[in-house]
Design a protein around this motif. Structure first.
Motif, PDB file in Angstrom:
ATOM      1  N   ASP A  84       0.860  -1.182   0.000  1.00  0.00           N
ATOM      2  CA  ASP A  84       0.000   0.000   0.000  1.00  0.00           C
ATOM      3  C   ASP A  84       0.899   1.235   0.000  1.00  0.00           C
ATOM      4  OD1 ASP A  84      -1.688   2.180   0.716  1.00  0.00           O
ATOM      5  OD2 ASP A  84      -3.079   0.795   1.677  1.00  0.00           O
ATOM      6  N   TYR A  85       0.806   1.997  -1.082  1.00  0.00           N
ATOM      7  CA  TYR A  85       1.645   3.185  -1.218  1.00  0.00           C
ATOM      8  C   TYR A  85       1.493   4.134  -0.022  1.00  0.00           C
ATOM      9  CZ  TYR A  85       3.621   7.520  -2.931  1.00  0.00           C
ATOM     10  OH  TYR A  85       4.369   8.660  -3.043  1.00  0.00           O
ATOM     11  N   LEU A  86       0.293   4.238   0.518  1.00  0.00           N
ATOM     12  CA  LEU A  86       0.058   5.144   1.643  1.00  0.00           C
ATOM     13  C   LEU A  86       0.848   4.714   2.878  1.00  0.00           C
ATOM     14  CD1 LEU A  86      -3.765   5.763   1.204  1.00  0.00           C
ATOM     15  CD2 LEU A  86      -1.856   7.242   0.507  1.00  0.00           C
ATOM     16  N   ASN A  87       1.170   3.437   2.967  1.00  0.00           N
ATOM     17  CA  ASN A  87       1.962   2.929   4.069  1.00  0.00           C
ATOM     18  C   ASN A  87       3.461   2.951   3.740  1.00  0.00           C
ATOM     19  OD1 ASN A  87       2.587   1.657   6.534  1.00  0.00           O
ATOM     20  ND2 ASN A  87       2.472  -0.351   5.597  1.00  0.00           N
ATOM     21  N   TYR A  88       3.817   2.545   2.526  1.00  0.00           N
ATOM     22  CA  TYR A  88       5.227   2.446   2.124  1.00  0.00           C
ATOM     23  C   TYR A  88       5.859   3.805   1.837  1.00  0.00           C
ATOM     24  CZ  TYR A  88       5.697  -2.631   1.527  1.00  0.00           C
ATOM     25  OH  TYR A  88       5.817  -3.974   1.725  1.00  0.00           O
ATOM     26  N   ARG A  89       5.041   4.740   1.343  1.00  0.00           N
ATOM     27  CA  ARG A  89       5.524   6.066   0.941  1.00  0.00           C
ATOM     28  C   ARG A  89       6.683   5.948  -0.054  1.00  0.00           C
ATOM     29  NH1 ARG A  89       1.344   9.148   2.532  1.00  0.00           N
ATOM     30  NH2 ARG A  89       0.869   8.824   4.689  1.00  0.00           N
ATOM     31  N   HIS A  90       7.806   6.620   0.199  1.00  0.00           N
ATOM     32  CA  HIS A  90       8.907   6.622  -0.764  1.00  0.00           C
ATOM     33  C   HIS A  90       9.534   5.238  -0.939  1.00  0.00           C
ATOM     34  CE1 HIS A  90      11.152   7.169   2.986  1.00  0.00           C
ATOM     35  NE2 HIS A  90      12.187   6.643   2.347  1.00  0.00           N
ATOM     36  N   ASN A  91       9.383   4.365   0.048  1.00  0.00           N
ATOM     37  CA  ASN A  91       9.946   3.016  -0.085  1.00  0.00           C
ATOM     38  C   ASN A  91       9.197   2.171  -1.110  1.00  0.00           C
ATOM     39  OD1 ASN A  91      12.144   3.171   1.725  1.00  0.00           O
ATOM     40  ND2 ASN A  91      10.691   3.107   3.418  1.00  0.00           N
ATOM     41  N   PHE A  92       7.989   2.597  -1.490  1.00  0.00           N
ATOM     42  CA  PHE A  92       7.244   1.886  -2.527  1.00  0.00           C
ATOM     43  C   PHE A  92       8.074   1.789  -3.799  1.00  0.00           C
ATOM     44  CE2 PHE A  92       4.339   1.708  -6.135  1.00  0.00           C
ATOM     45  CZ  PHE A  92       3.429   0.724  -5.750  1.00  0.00           C
ATOM     46  N   PHE A  93       8.745   2.864  -4.162  1.00  0.00           N
ATOM     47  CA  PHE A  93       9.580   2.877  -5.366  1.00  0.00           C
ATOM     48  C   PHE A  93      11.019   2.468  -5.064  1.00  0.00           C
ATOM     49  CE2 PHE A  93       6.154   5.909  -6.317  1.00  0.00           C
ATOM     50  CZ  PHE A  93       5.643   5.296  -7.445  1.00  0.00           C
ATOM     51  N   ASN A  94      11.484   2.727  -3.867  1.00  0.00           N
ATOM     52  CA  ASN A  94      12.867   2.436  -3.517  1.00  0.00           C
ATOM     53  C   ASN A  94      13.125   0.939  -3.349  1.00  0.00           C
ATOM     54  OD1 ASN A  94      15.537   3.222  -2.837  1.00  0.00           O
ATOM     55  ND2 ASN A  94      15.053   2.869  -0.683  1.00  0.00           N
ATOM     56  N   CYS A  95      12.125   0.180  -2.937  1.00  0.00           N
ATOM     57  CA  CYS A  95      12.352  -1.242  -2.654  1.00  0.00           C
ATOM     58  C   CYS A  95      12.443  -2.090  -3.913  1.00  0.00           C
ATOM     59  CB  CYS A  95      11.288  -1.779  -1.712  1.00  0.00           C
ATOM     60  SG  CYS A  95       9.649  -1.917  -2.425  1.00  0.00           S
ATOM     61  N   ASP A  96      11.955  -1.596  -5.045  1.00  0.00           N
ATOM     62  CA  ASP A  96      11.997  -2.382  -6.272  1.00  0.00           C
ATOM     63  C   ASP A  96      11.958  -1.450  -7.477  1.00  0.00           C
ATOM     64  OD1 ASP A  96      11.396  -4.072  -8.508  1.00  0.00           O
ATOM     65  OD2 ASP A  96      10.595  -5.554  -7.128  1.00  0.00           O
ATOM     66  N   PHE A  97      12.928  -1.604  -8.364  1.00  0.00           N
ATOM     67  CA  PHE A  97      13.038  -0.716  -9.518  1.00  0.00           C
ATOM     68  C   PHE A  97      11.848  -0.796 -10.462  1.00  0.00           C
ATOM     69  CE2 PHE A  97      14.299  -4.621 -11.537  1.00  0.00           C
ATOM     70  CZ  PHE A  97      14.013  -4.456 -12.883  1.00  0.00           C
ATOM     71  N   SER A  98      11.096  -1.873 -10.425  1.00  0.00           N
ATOM     72  CA  SER A  98      10.020  -2.046 -11.402  1.00  0.00           C
ATOM     73  C   SER A  98       8.627  -1.730 -10.869  1.00  0.00           C
ATOM     74  CB  SER A  98      10.062  -3.467 -11.986  1.00  0.00           C
ATOM     75  OG  SER A  98       9.848  -4.420 -10.968  1.00  0.00           O
ATOM     76  N   HIS A  99       8.526  -1.106  -9.698  1.00  0.00           N
ATOM     77  CA  HIS A  99       7.217  -0.660  -9.224  1.00  0.00           C
ATOM     78  C   HIS A  99       6.776   0.528 -10.073  1.00  0.00           C
ATOM     79  CE1 HIS A  99       7.203  -2.421  -4.870  1.00  0.00           C
ATOM     80  NE2 HIS A  99       7.351  -3.341  -5.806  1.00  0.00           N
ATOM     81  N   SER A 100       5.730   0.334 -10.856  1.00  0.00           N
ATOM     82  CA  SER A 100       5.261   1.382 -11.765  1.00  0.00           C
ATOM     83  C   SER A 100       3.833   1.813 -11.493  1.00  0.00           C
ATOM     84  CB  SER A 100       5.349   0.897 -13.218  1.00  0.00           C
ATOM     85  OG  SER A 100       6.671   0.571 -13.551  1.00  0.00           O
ATOM     86  N   TYR A 101       2.989   0.870 -11.090  1.00  0.00           N
ATOM     87  CA  TYR A 101       1.570   1.141 -10.870  1.00  0.00           C
ATOM     88  C   TYR A 101       1.337   1.278  -9.369  1.00  0.00           C
ATOM     89  CZ  TYR A 101      -3.499   0.487 -10.902  1.00  0.00           C
ATOM     90  OH  TYR A 101      -4.848   0.644 -10.715  1.00  0.00           O
TER      91      TYR A 101
END
Length: 183
Positions: A139-156
């Motif tokens: 959940d982006y609202l929980n992960y915040r910036h780590n949503f994109f930082n944890c995996d290079f292919s998070h796009s949606y």
């Protein structure tokens, strides 16, 4: 990017013993939450190392997977899984229906809302009439910036509400959700 090399960084990012135990416990929680039972059929899209596959196979579930990485697909086949080596979307042609379709940490890798909707509608088409689609995503609202930082292919970007809206738009009803967190 070709499927032969997709997610090859997994070979370098080996989990620790504790990481393996946490992943297996998490897969067990998802399995229990979904209500999957022995003898039922599951199609998992993007099984990766196959932690959820192992839980299914150990429980006597008829398990099939769609995995883009050739090495991971071969590893799953050696453990008794039926694997189609393909990248989604689109979902490869599958000539049968399943009781469950499972995507664990996959939906956030869709390139766009259009791709997410396409795969959701295609999954609906391979489910039996009372089949269930189980999605587990950060959940982006929980992960915040780590949503994109944890995996290079998070796009949606996935959130609980966005996934519910996606499922409704994909033709699903009777949607329920929960947060699964930690071991």
């Amino acid at each position: 990017m070709t499927k032969e090399y997709f997610y090859n960084h997994f070979e370098q990012d080996k989990p620790t013993g504790a990481g393996n135990r946490i992943s297996k416990a998490f897969a067990g929680k998802i399995f229990k939450y979904a209500g999957i039972e022995a003898g039922q059929s599951v199609l998992e899209t993007g099984p990766g190392r196959g932690v959820f596959a192992d839980v299914c196979l150990e429980a006597g579930v008829e398990y099939c997977a769609v995995e883009p990485n050739r090495q991971m697909a071969e590893s799953l086949e050696k453990r008794g899984a039926v694997v189609i080596c393909a990248m989604v979307p689109p979902l490869p042609e599958i000539d049968r229906q399943f009781d469950f379709a499972v995507m664990i940490n996959v939906m956030e890798h869709m390139n766009s809302m259009k791709d997410a909707l396409q795969i959701t509608q295609q999954i609906r088409g391979i489910l039996k009439p009372k089949g269930k689609f189980v999605i587990c995503s950060p959940d982006y609202l929980n992960y915040r910036h780590n949503f994109f930082n944890c995996d290079f292919s998070h796009s949606y970007v996935t959130t609980r509400r966005r996934l519910e809206q996606l499922l409704i738009s994909g033709g699903f009803n009777n949607i329920r959700s929960c947060y699964l967190s930690g071991p």
